[in-house]
Design a protein around this motif. Structure first.
Motif, short mmCIF file in Angstrom:
data_model
loop_
_atom_site.label_atom_id
_atom_site.label_comp_id
_atom_site.label_asym_id
_atom_site.label_seq_id
_atom_site.Cartn_x
_atom_site.Cartn_y
_atom_site.Cartn_z
N SER A 1 -1.12 -0.34 3.36
CA SER A 1 0.03 -0.55 2.47
C SER A 1 -0.38 -0.47 1.00
O SER A 1 0.45 -0.58 0.11
CB SER A 1 0.69 -1.89 2.77
OG SER A 1 -0.24 -2.94 2.65
N PHE A 2 -1.66 -0.24 0.74
CA PHE A 2 -2.13 -0.14 -0.64
C PHE A 2 -1.47 1.06 -1.33
O PHE A 2 -1.50 2.16 -0.84
CB PHE A 2 -3.65 0.06 -0.64
CG PHE A 2 -4.29 -0.14 -1.99
CD1 PHE A 2 -4.98 -1.31 -2.27
CD2 PHE A 2 -4.22 0.84 -2.97
CE1 PHE A 2 -5.57 -1.49 -3.50
CE2 PHE A 2 -4.81 0.65 -4.20
CZ PHE A 2 -5.49 -0.53 -4.47
N PRO A 3 -0.87 0.83 -2.50
CA PRO A 3 -0.16 1.92 -3.16
C PRO A 3 -1.11 2.92 -3.82
O PRO A 3 -1.52 2.73 -4.96
CB PRO A 3 0.69 1.20 -4.22
CG PRO A 3 -0.07 -0.03 -4.53
CD PRO A 3 -0.82 -0.41 -3.28
N LYS B 1 -6.26 -0.98 4.69
CA LYS B 1 -5.34 -1.18 3.57
C LYS B 1 -4.24 -0.11 3.51
O LYS B 1 -4.06 0.55 2.49
CB LYS B 1 -6.12 -1.19 2.25
CG LYS B 1 -7.04 -2.39 2.12
CD LYS B 1 -7.54 -2.55 0.70
CE LYS B 1 -8.47 -3.73 0.59
NZ LYS B 1 -9.07 -3.86 -0.72
N GLU C 1 5.01 -3.55 -4.04
CA GLU C 1 4.17 -2.68 -3.21
C GLU C 1 4.99 -1.72 -2.33
O GLU C 1 4.56 -0.61 -2.04
CB GLU C 1 3.28 -3.56 -2.33
CG GLU C 1 2.10 -2.85 -1.73
CD GLU C 1 1.20 -3.80 -0.93
OE1 GLU C 1 1.73 -4.65 -0.20
OE2 GLU C 1 -0.02 -3.67 -1.05
N VAL D 1 -3.64 -7.11 -3.94
CA VAL D 1 -4.31 -6.00 -3.25
C VAL D 1 -5.76 -6.34 -2.90
O VAL D 1 -6.31 -5.79 -1.96
CB VAL D 1 -4.27 -4.66 -4.04
CG1 VAL D 1 -2.84 -4.21 -4.25
CG2 VAL D 1 -5.01 -4.76 -5.33
N TYR E 1 -9.38 -0.67 -3.67
CA TYR E 1 -9.03 0.10 -2.48
C TYR E 1 -10.20 0.16 -1.50
O TYR E 1 -10.01 -0.03 -0.30
CB TYR E 1 -8.60 1.51 -2.88
CG TYR E 1 -8.15 2.33 -1.70
CD1 TYR E 1 -7.08 1.91 -0.91
CD2 TYR E 1 -8.79 3.52 -1.36
CE1 TYR E 1 -6.66 2.64 0.18
CE2 TYR E 1 -8.38 4.26 -0.27
CZ TYR E 1 -7.31 3.81 0.50
OH TYR E 1 -6.90 4.56 1.58
N MET F 1 2.79 -0.20 -9.53
CA MET F 1 2.92 -1.48 -8.84
C MET F 1 2.79 -2.62 -9.86
O MET F 1 3.55 -3.59 -9.82
CB MET F 1 1.85 -1.60 -7.76
CG MET F 1 1.92 -2.90 -6.97
SD MET F 1 0.71 -2.88 -5.63
CE MET F 1 0.72 -4.62 -5.16
N ARG G 1 -6.62 -9.25 -1.84
CA ARG G 1 -6.53 -10.41 -0.93
C ARG G 1 -7.14 -11.66 -1.57
O ARG G 1 -7.93 -12.35 -0.93
CB ARG G 1 -7.22 -10.11 0.39
CG ARG G 1 -6.88 -8.77 0.97
CD ARG G 1 -6.33 -8.88 2.37
NE ARG G 1 -5.65 -7.65 2.73
CZ ARG G 1 -6.17 -6.71 3.53
NH1 ARG G 1 -7.34 -6.90 4.06
NH2 ARG G 1 -5.49 -5.64 3.82
N THR H 1 6.31 1.92 -4.32
CA THR H 1 5.51 2.85 -5.11
C THR H 1 4.24 3.27 -4.39
O THR H 1 3.75 2.56 -3.51
CB THR H 1 5.15 2.23 -6.48
OG1 THR H 1 4.27 3.12 -7.16
CG2 THR H 1 4.48 0.89 -6.33
N SER H 2 3.72 4.44 -4.76
CA SER H 2 2.43 4.85 -4.23
C SER H 2 1.42 4.93 -5.36
O SER H 2 0.45 5.67 -5.30
CB SER H 2 2.54 6.20 -3.51
OG SER H 2 3.03 7.17 -4.39
N SER H 3 1.69 4.18 -6.42
CA SER H 3 0.73 4.15 -7.53
C SER H 3 0.44 2.71 -7.93
O SER H 3 1.33 1.87 -8.05
CB SER H 3 1.29 4.95 -8.71
OG SER H 3 0.90 4.36 -9.92
N PHE H 4 -0.83 2.45 -8.12
CA PHE H 4 -1.32 1.13 -8.47
C PHE H 4 -0.76 0.69 -9.82
O PHE H 4 -0.31 -0.45 -9.99
CB PHE H 4 -2.85 1.25 -8.53
CG PHE H 4 -3.61 -0.04 -8.55
CD1 PHE H 4 -3.31 -1.06 -7.67
CD2 PHE H 4 -4.66 -0.20 -9.43
CE1 PHE H 4 -4.04 -2.23 -7.68
CE2 PHE H 4 -5.40 -1.37 -9.44
CZ PHE H 4 -5.08 -2.38 -8.57
#
Lengths: 253, 272
Positions: free
Chosen positions: A90-92, A88, B209, B33, B158, B218, B35, B212-215
């Motif tokens: 590309s998971f932010p 994963k 997606e 995220v 994650y 997003m 899937r 950003t690097s934060s869920f």
């Protein structure tokens, strides 16, 4: 040694995927404070064994006790570094977020992270030399950097037993030694179980060795024997020791 | 542009699309995220069985669709929780069965039902005040749930295996996610219809997606993109007198391709 000092007890455990036997009649125990290295060929069942000990997989037969209980009941006391950390991508999620995930076992459902959690994670990230990357996207790190983030996450759980599945895969040699030095230091506080292909690690750090190739042979001393290599590998082995470059052992029969 | 807002139905449609965009941004992020895009498509389409059941029995088709969607989500969850590898087959089968049941019920229902198209392709312009309140209430419920279990949802999304190892109730939260997804699908169906809903849930998070690097960001960004697509789609449909649901999806589709090309362009530093 009383059974109180055994943190892991495995008796006659069998496991198969569908009809393919992976582990047969596994019996061994690990003492508190051990640094146990699991070696063996690919497909020999090392990761499967680790997942059984972590309570992710259920044995077909036999008894597994971790900290005297069913592994599922002591999950909060176990730390785990999975074999693959390149999923994963590309998971932010940031480095800090991944490391904080390890603190979840201390927090009850639905509670926020505390300053103490952040402090602990800061300490660990600094120890592993990745504090400066804390705001970066995990997917954009190199393999070795990401590996350390996942080790930080495992340590953030403050486990009694730390399980690591090939912690130095993709890590450069400089950091590899550094990592094992950190593990050695941590070993004063916790039991460590590590899967590795790097036999050089054993001579310096292992207190016990488990050779896994469908069956398990346990060696209470951290020394490599000829039988161990023969059991664990059915092919020639290149053995490179620390300090002595390219000392390759002869092919065994 | 503002002249359209003199009509109450336009004002309602605007409010509704803002609320539904927030809803889709949040649940869509979880869907993308984890899937679950295909499963969400399956839940949406199989809900047609509930629409048919509603028409046949005389209960509200939305209620019927809601019941069907939640039940299918649970069945798909049960079928997939142990064996993720065959999840797609189970989903595909339920997808078709749900639609077939819907068609049979519609056949059995006396008279031709002109409203059928609105369930398939949405009818935001006819949304009522009451429906807006229900949507808003559910959106607040969803936000509350995500806020409360944010850490856990992030961890499970994650790295499910690790979450399991450290003792997070992975399976209950997985099912809750599916149930929230199912209800969100039915609410969003009011706007774009059950055939098109999957686009509104997957396109905004896909674009967000990248930035950003934060869920959490997003989710927020997805909601903003969804709002942009639905409001512009709404205006286009008003000016050209075409279907609102389809307009929204086409605008989102254009956004998707722009984002896709930008992504592909960024990755072009390799030969293959």
């Amino acid at each position: 040694m009383s059974s109180k000092d055994k943190v892991i007890e495995v008796e006659h455990v069998y496991f198969s995927y569908e009809d393919v036997p992976v582990l047969e009649d596994i019996c061994f125990s690990v003492e508190k404070g051990d640094f146990c290295v699991i070696i063996g060929p690919n497909g020999g069942g090392k990761t499967t064994l680790l997942k059984l000990l972590l309570g992710i997989l259920k044995p077909d037969r036999g008894i597994i006790k971790v900290l005297g209980k069913n592994p599922r009941d002591v999950r909060q006391k176990l730390g785990y570094l999975p074999q693959h950390t390149d999923f994963k991508l590309s998971f932010p999620i940031s480095v800090m977020d991944v490391a904080l995930m390890g603190r979840l076992n201390k927090r009850r459902l639905g509670k926020r992270f505390t300053d103490e959690d952040r402090k602990k994670v800061e300490e660990i990230l600094k120890m592993l030399d990745i504090w400066e990357y804390r705001h970066l996207h995990v997917g954009r790190l190199s393999g070795g950097q990401r590996q350390r983030v996942f080790i930080a996450r495992a340590l953030a759980t403050e486990p009694e037993i730390l399980f690591l599945d090939e912690p130095t895969a993709g890590v450069d040699p400089e950091h590899e030694t550094g990592l094992y030095e950190i593990l050695k230091e941590l070993n004063k506080k916790m039991t460590i179980i590590v899967i590795t292909h790097d036999i050089g690690v054993i001579s310096r750090y292992a207190r016990s060795i488990a050779c896994v190739n469908r069956k398990l042979v346990f060696h209470e001393e951290g020394k490599i024997t000829k039988e161990m290599l023969e059991m664990a590998y059915e092919c020639p082995v290149d053995l490179i020791a620390h300090g002595i470059p390219h000392r390759v052992l002869p092919e065994h029969n | 542009m503002w002249s359209a807002l003199q009509f109450e139905f336009m004002r309602n449609a605007l409010f509704a699309s803002i609320i539904i965009s927030i809803l889709c941004g949040i649940i869509g992020t979880l869907v993308v995220v984890n899937r679950l895009v295909f499963m969400t498509g399956g839940i949406a389409h199989s809900a047609y069985g509930g629409v048919g059941l509603g028409l046949y029995t005389g209960i509200s088709p939305f209620l019927g669709a809601g019941i069907f969607a939640v039940l299918n989500a649970i069945i798909m969850g049960l079928a997939t929780v142990k064996d993720r590898d065959r999840a797609d087959t189970v989903i595909g089968v339920l997808w078709a069965i749900g639609m077939a049941i819907g068609i049979i019920f519609v056949d059995l229902t006396r008279g031709y039902n002109v409203n059928l198209m609105s369930y398939l392709f949405g009818s935001i312009l006819s949304i009522s005040k009451k429906e807006i309140y229900v949507s808003a209430f559910f959106t607040i419920l969803l936000i509350g749930w995500v806020y409360l279990f944010y850490k856990e949802l992030l961890a499970i999304s994650y790295d499910e295996e690790f979450s399991y190892v450290i003792g997070i109730p992975v399976i209950p939260l997985y099912f809750l996610t599916l149930i929230f997804t199912a209800i969100s699908v039915i609410i969003a169906m009011r706007m774009v219809g059950l055939i098109l809903v999957i686009a509104l849930m997957s396109i905004p998070p896909y674009i967000a997606e990248n930035y950003t690097s934060s869920f959490a960001k997003m989710m927020a960004l997805s909601s903003v993109f969804a709002m942009f697509f639905s409001i512009s789609g709404l205006w286009i449909s008003y000016y050209f007198n075409i279907s609102a649901g389809a307009s929204i999806i086409v605008v989102a589709g254009v956004g998707f391709f722009i984002s896709y090309l930008l992504r592909a362009f960024k990755k072009r530093k390799r030969w293959v």
